[in-house]
Write a protein that holds these residues in place. Structure first.
Motif, PDB file in Angstrom:
ATOM      1  N   LEU A  21       0.846  -1.183   0.000  1.00 39.74           N
ATOM      2  CA  LEU A  21       0.000   0.000   0.000  1.00 39.74           C
ATOM      3  C   LEU A  21       0.888   1.241   0.000  1.00 39.74           C
ATOM      4  O   LEU A  21       2.053   1.189   0.400  1.00 39.74           O
ATOM      5  CB  LEU A  21      -0.904   0.017   1.236  1.00 39.74           C
ATOM      6  N   GLU A  23       0.334   3.732   1.879  1.00 40.64           N
ATOM      7  CA  GLU A  23       0.134   4.352   3.191  1.00 40.64           C
ATOM      8  C   GLU A  23       0.373   3.290   4.260  1.00 40.64           C
ATOM      9  O   GLU A  23       0.234   2.092   3.995  1.00 40.64           O
ATOM     10  CB  GLU A  23      -1.286   4.906   3.314  1.00 40.64           C
ATOM     11  N   LEU A  25      -0.209   0.807   7.448  1.00 45.17           N
ATOM     12  CA  LEU A  25      -1.373   0.017   7.859  1.00 45.17           C
ATOM     13  C   LEU A  25      -1.083  -0.641   9.204  1.00 45.17           C
ATOM     14  O   LEU A  25      -0.006  -1.193   9.421  1.00 45.17           O
ATOM     15  CB  LEU A  25      -1.668  -1.053   6.803  1.00 45.17           C
ATOM     16  N   ALA A  55       4.276   1.936   4.608  1.00 41.67           N
ATOM     17  CA  ALA A  55       3.972   2.125   3.194  1.00 41.67           C
ATOM     18  C   ALA A  55       5.090   1.533   2.347  1.00 41.67           C
ATOM     19  O   ALA A  55       6.266   1.627   2.686  1.00 41.67           O
ATOM     20  CB  ALA A  55       3.811   3.614   2.890  1.00 41.67           C
ATOM     21  N   ALA A  71      -8.522  -2.812  11.230  1.00 40.03           N
ATOM     22  CA  ALA A  71      -7.450  -2.321  10.372  1.00 40.03           C
ATOM     23  C   ALA A  71      -7.504  -0.798  10.382  1.00 40.03           C
ATOM     24  O   ALA A  71      -8.580  -0.208  10.232  1.00 40.03           O
ATOM     25  CB  ALA A  71      -7.615  -2.850   8.944  1.00 40.03           C
ATOM     26  N   TYR A  73      -5.880   2.496   8.538  1.00 39.74           N
ATOM     27  CA  TYR A  73      -5.108   3.068   7.436  1.00 39.74           C
ATOM     28  C   TYR A  73      -4.749   4.500   7.820  1.00 39.74           C
ATOM     29  O   TYR A  73      -5.624   5.308   8.115  1.00 39.74           O
ATOM     30  CB  TYR A  73      -5.936   3.050   6.152  1.00 39.74           C
ATOM     31  N   HIS A 263      -8.935  -0.375  -1.181  1.00 45.33           N
ATOM     32  CA  HIS A 263      -8.286   0.694  -0.399  1.00 45.33           C
ATOM     33  C   HIS A 263      -6.849   0.842  -0.868  1.00 45.33           C
ATOM     34  O   HIS A 263      -6.124  -0.115  -0.902  1.00 45.33           O
ATOM     35  CB  HIS A 263      -8.323   0.355   1.090  1.00 45.33           C
TER      36      HIS A 263
END
Length: 263
Positions: A21, A23, A25, A55, A71, A73, A263
């Protein structure tokens, strides 16, 4: 924030394919168990496990039983001091479990309560979570049973997945990656298989085809441009590789899955 039970109901390809991702997590498991692979190192997760993934770090997870938890984000511009390497914390003490649970509950109440300045308040609570992570990162250094990549195979695989995440859209092959990492292709493949049960080539193909599915479902980029952008020599080769993994050619898969959110 997203309940893990809802996340676990996402399409299988979104969960079980290694990807990163853009970002950070944070995953907090309160029920269930399974396996999670982070930076090419596979390990089990259980209740009262807290996992932080920065990330750009490749990961996937497979739930063996029904999972519950949360979760979080962090977004792209969180402004928080977060760890720059993954953490997998197995919280054995009740006090540690309740402490992180209270922080998560506070973030959820702010985001779900509809009060003025809720996002600002939630960010302050997320700051407490960043402090909690830093404290437990320091503890983790003292506890070798919870350390990050521990052997040469895992360290090499972590380096490979980091490089792969940056370069998967190029035309680099396994020999190119191995050369960049200063090892032979055979050595790289052996390390990946030992760390996560997958070959270096399988990880590369999975990452490319994950991105292909994401782009097919979320964008209107033409198939031939997706193929070119992912380093495939021709659109035909891309279509064959895609169909081999998914059972459908790219155009048919797009028609069936267009509009899926990720996402």
């Amino acid at each position: 924030m997203k309940p893990l039970a809802k996340l676990a109901n996402s399409p299988k390809w979104q969960l079980e394919t290694l990807r990163a991702l853009n970002e950070p997590l944070f995953l907090w498991f309160t029920h269930g168990q399974g396996r999670i692979t982070i930076a090419g190192s596979a390990r089990g997760f259980h209740p009262h496990n807290a996992i932080f993934i920065p990330a750009g770090v490749m990961f996937n997870f497979q739930a063996m039983t029904r999972v519950q938890g949360m979760a979080i984000y962090f977004g792209h511009k969180h402004g928080l001091e977060l760890p720059d390497s993954p953490l997998h914390l197995r919280l054995r003490e009740g006090g540690h479990q309740s402490e992180v649970g209270q922080i998560i509950d506070a973030i959820y109440r702010e985001l779900d309560g509809g009060r003025p300045l809720a996002e600002r308040a939630a960010l302050f609570q997320a700051g407490l979570l960043s402090v909690w992570l830093d404290r437990h990162r320091a503890e983790q250094v003292k506890d070798t049973s919870q350390a990050g990549p521990r052997n040469a195979n895992e360290r090499l695989t972590a380096r490979y997945t980091a490089l792969l995440e940056r370069e998967f859209g190029s035309a680099l092959n396994i020999s190119d990656y191995a050369t960049a990492l200063g090892v032979t292709p055979t050595h790289l493949t052996r390390a990946c298989r030992a760390s996560c049960g997958r070959t270096a080539l399988a990880l590369l193909q999975d990452r490319r085809l994950y991105e292909a599915r994401r782009m097919l479902s979320e964008t209107k980029v033409p198939v031939q441009d997706i193929a070119r952008g992912l380093g495939f020599s021709t659109a035909g080769y891309f279509a064959r590789a895609f169909a081999q993994q998914t059972g459908q050619p790219p155009t048919a898969w797009r028609k069936a899955h267009s509009g899926i959110t990720h996402h």
